[in-house]
Design a protein around this motif. Structure first.
Motif, PDB file in Angstrom:
ATOM      1  N   VAL A  33      23.653 -14.621   0.760  1.00 22.57           N
ATOM      2  CA  VAL A  33      24.528 -14.595   2.020  1.00 22.57           C
ATOM      3  C   VAL A  33      24.376 -16.019   2.449  1.00 22.57           C
ATOM      4  CG1 VAL A  33      24.269 -13.707   4.683  1.00 22.57           C
ATOM      5  CG2 VAL A  33      23.798 -12.137   2.578  1.00 22.57           C
ATOM      6  N   PRO A  34      25.509 -16.491   3.086  1.00 25.19           N
ATOM      7  CA  PRO A  34      25.578 -17.879   3.185  1.00 25.19           C
ATOM      8  C   PRO A  34      24.461 -18.285   4.386  1.00 25.19           C
ATOM      9  CG  PRO A  34      27.741 -16.882   3.308  1.00 25.19           C
ATOM     10  CD  PRO A  34      26.790 -15.949   3.278  1.00 25.19           C
ATOM     11  N   ASP A  35      24.135 -19.634   4.326  1.00 22.92           N
ATOM     12  CA  ASP A  35      23.015 -19.804   5.311  1.00 22.92           C
ATOM     13  C   ASP A  35      23.425 -19.850   6.872  1.00 22.92           C
ATOM     14  OD1 ASP A  35      21.129 -20.112   3.339  1.00 22.92           O
ATOM     15  OD2 ASP A  35      21.544 -22.225   2.868  1.00 22.92           O
ATOM     16  N   ASP A  36      24.841 -19.988   7.018  1.00 24.64           N
ATOM     17  CA  ASP A  36      25.365 -19.942   8.390  1.00 24.64           C
ATOM     18  C   ASP A  36      25.648 -18.648   8.791  1.00 24.64           C
ATOM     19  OD1 ASP A  36      27.701 -19.479   6.652  1.00 24.64           O
ATOM     20  OD2 ASP A  36      28.744 -20.999   7.661  1.00 24.64           O
ATOM     21  N   PHE A  37      25.173 -17.556   8.244  1.00 24.53           N
ATOM     22  CA  PHE A  37      25.339 -16.194   8.600  1.00 24.53           C
ATOM     23  C   PHE A  37      24.663 -16.105   9.965  1.00 24.53           C
ATOM     24  CE2 PHE A  37      23.486 -11.787   8.852  1.00 24.53           C
ATOM     25  CZ  PHE A  37      24.505 -11.149   8.840  1.00 24.53           C
ATOM     26  N   THR A  38      25.574 -15.223  10.787  1.00 23.94           N
ATOM     27  CA  THR A  38      24.742 -15.011  12.143  1.00 23.94           C
ATOM     28  C   THR A  38      24.757 -13.410  12.224  1.00 23.94           C
ATOM     29  OG1 THR A  38      26.930 -15.313  13.323  1.00 23.94           O
ATOM     30  CG2 THR A  38      25.386 -17.007  13.379  1.00 23.94           C
ATOM     31  N   CYS A  39      23.995 -12.751  12.996  1.00 26.12           N
ATOM     32  CA  CYS A  39      23.868 -11.465  13.194  1.00 26.12           C
ATOM     33  C   CYS A  39      25.272 -10.969  14.030  1.00 26.12           C
ATOM     34  CB  CYS A  39      22.780 -11.071  14.220  1.00 26.12           C
ATOM     35  SG  CYS A  39      22.612  -9.338  14.513  1.00 26.12           S
ATOM     36  N   PRO A  40      25.934  -9.882  13.483  1.00 20.37           N
ATOM     37  CA  PRO A  40      27.207  -9.639  13.868  1.00 20.37           C
ATOM     38  C   PRO A  40      27.131  -8.969  15.377  1.00 20.37           C
ATOM     39  CG  PRO A  40      26.769  -8.200  12.118  1.00 20.37           C
ATOM     40  CD  PRO A  40      25.794  -9.251  12.157  1.00 20.37           C
ATOM     41  N   LEU A  41      25.785  -8.641  15.704  1.00 14.53           N
ATOM     42  CA  LEU A  41      25.472  -7.986  16.994  1.00 14.53           C
ATOM     43  C   LEU A  41      25.139  -8.947  18.286  1.00 14.53           C
ATOM     44  CD1 LEU A  41      24.054  -4.437  16.269  1.00 14.53           C
ATOM     45  CD2 LEU A  41      26.430  -5.107  16.506  1.00 14.53           C
ATOM     46  N   CYS A  42      24.126  -9.775  17.760  1.00 12.18           N
ATOM     47  CA  CYS A  42      23.532 -10.680  18.830  1.00 12.18           C
ATOM     48  C   CYS A  42      23.851 -12.170  18.710  1.00 12.18           C
ATOM     49  CB  CYS A  42      22.165 -10.257  19.056  1.00 12.18           C
ATOM     50  SG  CYS A  42      21.049 -10.722  17.724  1.00 12.18           S
ATOM     51  N   GLY A  43      24.341 -12.506  17.394  1.00  5.59           N
ATOM     52  CA  GLY A  43      24.429 -14.021  16.757  1.00  5.59           C
ATOM     53  C   GLY A  43      23.213 -14.823  16.598  1.00  5.59           C
ATOM     54  N   VAL A  44      22.317 -14.317  16.421  1.00  5.37           N
ATOM     55  CA  VAL A  44      21.203 -15.026  15.833  1.00  5.37           C
ATOM     56  C   VAL A  44      21.462 -15.454  14.350  1.00  5.37           C
ATOM     57  CG1 VAL A  44      19.563 -14.480  17.698  1.00  5.37           C
ATOM     58  CG2 VAL A  44      19.495 -13.304  15.355  1.00  5.37           C
ATOM     59  N   GLY A  45      20.569 -16.524  13.799  1.00 11.71           N
ATOM     60  CA  GLY A  45      20.726 -16.799  12.467  1.00 11.71           C
ATOM     61  C   GLY A  45      19.794 -16.093  11.476  1.00 11.71           C
ATOM     62  N   LYS A  46      19.845 -16.259  10.337  1.00 12.35           N
ATOM     63  CA  LYS A  46      19.304 -15.567   9.079  1.00 12.35           C
ATOM     64  C   LYS A  46      17.687 -15.839   9.427  1.00 12.35           C
ATOM     65  CE  LYS A  46      20.171 -15.797   4.638  1.00 12.35           C
ATOM     66  NZ  LYS A  46      20.666 -16.318   3.496  1.00 12.35           N
ATOM     67  N   GLU A  47      17.258 -16.856   9.936  1.00  9.64           N
ATOM     68  CA  GLU A  47      16.039 -17.171  10.238  1.00  9.64           C
ATOM     69  C   GLU A  47      15.177 -16.152  11.184  1.00  9.64           C
ATOM     70  OE1 GLU A  47      18.176 -19.360  13.262  1.00  9.64           O
ATOM     71  OE2 GLU A  47      18.217 -19.400  11.117  1.00  9.64           O
ATOM     72  N   ASP A  48      16.159 -15.287  11.932  1.00 17.92           N
ATOM     73  CA  ASP A  48      15.423 -14.058  12.539  1.00 17.92           C
ATOM     74  C   ASP A  48      15.614 -12.887  12.233  1.00 17.92           C
ATOM     75  OD1 ASP A  48      14.740 -15.896  15.153  1.00 17.92           O
ATOM     76  OD2 ASP A  48      16.846 -16.215  15.260  1.00 17.92           O
ATOM     77  N   PHE A  49      15.793 -12.805  10.896  1.00 17.40           N
ATOM     78  CA  PHE A  49      15.680 -11.457  10.104  1.00 17.40           C
ATOM     79  C   PHE A  49      14.523 -11.666   9.037  1.00 17.40           C
ATOM     80  CE2 PHE A  49      20.296 -11.680  11.276  1.00 17.40           C
ATOM     81  CZ  PHE A  49      20.600 -10.303  11.277  1.00 17.40           C
ATOM     82  N   THR A  50      13.750 -10.065   9.200  1.00 13.26           N
ATOM     83  CA  THR A  50      12.885 -10.075   8.172  1.00 13.26           C
ATOM     84  C   THR A  50      13.093  -8.662   7.302  1.00 13.26           C
ATOM     85  OG1 THR A  50      11.794  -8.515  10.105  1.00 13.26           O
ATOM     86  CG2 THR A  50      11.098 -10.830   9.989  1.00 13.26           C
ATOM     87  N   GLU A  51      12.382  -8.872   6.316  1.00 16.27           N
ATOM     88  CA  GLU A  51      12.706  -7.987   4.956  1.00 16.27           C
ATOM     89  C   GLU A  51      11.995  -6.446   5.602  1.00 16.27           C
ATOM     90  OE1 GLU A  51      12.502  -7.060   0.408  1.00 16.27           O
ATOM     91  OE2 GLU A  51      11.926  -8.800   1.257  1.00 16.27           O
ATOM     92  N   GLU A  52      12.681  -5.445   5.715  1.00 17.80           N
ATOM     93  CA  GLU A  52      12.390  -4.035   6.098  1.00 17.80           C
ATOM     94  C   GLU A  52      11.369  -3.540   4.971  1.00 17.80           C
ATOM     95  OE1 GLU A  52      15.001  -0.480   6.210  1.00 17.80           O
ATOM     96  OE2 GLU A  52      14.765  -0.553   8.159  1.00 17.80           O
ATOM     97  N   ALA A  53       9.966  -3.099   5.347  1.00 20.15           N
ATOM     98  CA  ALA A  53       9.032  -2.604   4.425  1.00 20.15           C
ATOM     99  C   ALA A  53       9.394  -1.397   3.870  1.00 20.15           C
ATOM    100  CB  ALA A  53       7.708  -2.682   5.004  1.00 20.15           C
TER     101      ALA A  53
END
Length: 53
Positions: A33-53
């Motif tokens: 996924v491109p590094d400039d991806f943002t959350c479609p709901l709130c607009g934060v970047g990839k760095e604010d995502f965590t892998e679901e366990a």
């Protein structure tokens, strides 16, 4: 396939389904996924995502 969750709003990016509405095809791995991806709901970047366990 993994799922990644936005830590701000809870949006889930599922590699299996991608995000076709935002130009990301089903089956696209998170690292592809491109590094400039943002959350479609709130607009934060990839760095604010965590892998679901």
């Amino acid at each position: 396939m993994a799922k990644f969750v936005c830590t701000v709003c809870g949006y889930v990016y599922d590699e299996a389904t991608g995000d076709p509405d935002n130009g990301i095809a089903p089956g696209t791995k998170w690292e592809d996924v491109p590094d400039d991806f943002t959350c479609p709901l709130c607009g934060v970047g990839k760095e604010d995502f965590t892998e679901e366990a």
